[in-house]
Design an enzyme around this catalytic site. Structure first.
Site, PDB file in Angstrom:
ATOM      1  CB  ALA A 240      -0.907  -0.005   1.236  1.00 39.96           C
ATOM      2  CE  LYS A 241      -2.104   6.642  -2.912  1.00 38.36           C
ATOM      3  NZ  LYS A 241      -3.546   6.395  -2.774  1.00 38.36           N
ATOM      4  NE  ARG A 242       0.974  -0.556   5.274  1.00 36.36           N
ATOM      5  CZ  ARG A 242      -0.184  -1.070   4.909  1.00 36.36           C
ATOM      6  NH1 ARG A 242      -1.271  -0.345   4.950  1.00 36.36           N
ATOM      7  NH2 ARG A 242      -0.278  -2.338   4.512  1.00 36.36           N
TER       8      ARG A 242
END
Ligand code: GLU
Length: 300
Positions: A240-242
């Site tokens: 994910a983006k994180r």
């Protein structure tokens, strides 16, 4: 001839996990001398965008993945999904469902006579009396349409997972906002496009018995299935983006080229050695489905 496909949702850039699945799907098809199609799963037109579509195709091409024919878009094919809903309706297999998500959650958490698996629809609207139906209509709730499944468990063969068995519930065919449901669209599209090899992330494995059952009801041949492990972030969760730089554009900003990414993907699939420089085409003859790693690839 084998026909495989990659069917991304054009809601953003593909990340390394999506690209790895695309590469595997491409290798499955091309190693059998088969065709490979791309279908944009843009049922959610609000989120989907032409710019994402172009970026996704550009990134696939940058890795050396090619495809046959025009890219197909689900947003242009609603008539096919509606025709299938009509056929199922004529067969008495469709009913309107007025439940909200919350009602479904609460109903499936309540004790019942038989087992209802997590998230499965408990059948609340299945046998509404006419009066109950008109009450709900009068309250102005737009209904979703559901399949009267009546089948219990369905098993499908999977070239990676072996077999997948799941209870098939009354799956949504058309959402209450009028948009056809993914589980229906995917079945219609694969059949209509002559796709007989479905390779995708194993997060979709549990939906596959539902899709196979829909294909059976519509008299469509089931494709072969291969569900492949996902790429996980350093914490073991879905990428994910994180997790930082996970798209080709983001990696490019750090000086990592598409070829570098391909080398990493190839090594993660045990199709190349560290330090060896390969193209996607080089991998076709090395690819052997039975040797595909069975564990998720953890990106560190
Ligand atoms: N559109 C789905 C996704 O992006 C894939 C569906 C499929 O391959 O059947 O996750």
């Amino acid at each position: 001839m084998t026909t495989g496909r990659f069917a991304p949702s054009p809601t953003g850039d593909l990340h390394v996990g999506n690209l790895r699945t695309a590469l595997i799907a491409w290798l499955f098809a091309r190693s059998e001398g088969g065709r490979f199609l791309v279908r944009m799963e843009d049922l959610d037109r609000v989120q989907a965008g032409a710019e994402h579509e172009q970026a996704q195709l550009r990134d696939m091409a940058a890795l050396g993945l090619d495809w046959d024919g025009e890219v197909v878009r689900q947003s242009e094919r609603f008539h096919l999904y509606e025709a299938a809903i009509d056929r199922l309706t004529d067969a008495g297999l469709v009913y309107p469902c007025y439940c909200t998500r919350r009602e479904i959650r609460e109903a499936s958490a309540a004790p019942h006579d038989g087992p209802t698996p997590d998230g499965a629809y408990p059948g609340t609207c299945r046998n509404l009396a006419d009066a109950e139906r008109s009450d709900r209509e009068a309250a102005g709730r737009p209904p979703a349409l559901r399949l009267r499944a009546d089948v219990g468990e369905v098993t499908v063969d999977d070239e990676v997972l072996g077999s997948i068995t799941a209870l098939v519930d009354d799956v949504v065919l058309r959402r209450n906002d009028g948009v056809p449901a993914y589980n229906l669209a995917v079945v219609i599209d694969d059949a209509d496009q002559g796709v007989d090899q479905v390779v995708r992330g194993d997060d979709l494995a549990s939906s596959t018995p539902r899709q196979a059952h829909l294909a059976d009801l519509l008299g469509l041949a089931r494709p072969r299935y291969a569900h492949v492990p996902l790429v996980l972030g350093p914490t073991g969760q879905r990428l994910a983006k994180r997790d930082g730089a996970i798209t080709l554009a983001q990696l490019g900003d750090l000086g990592v080229t598409a070829s570098d990414v391909l080398q990493q993907l190839a090594q993660s699939l045990r199709l190349s050695l560290p330090g060896e420089l390969v193209t996607a085409g080089d991998l076709i003859e090395r690819f052997e489905p039975s040797l595909l790693p069975r564990a998720p690839w953890i990106l560190s």
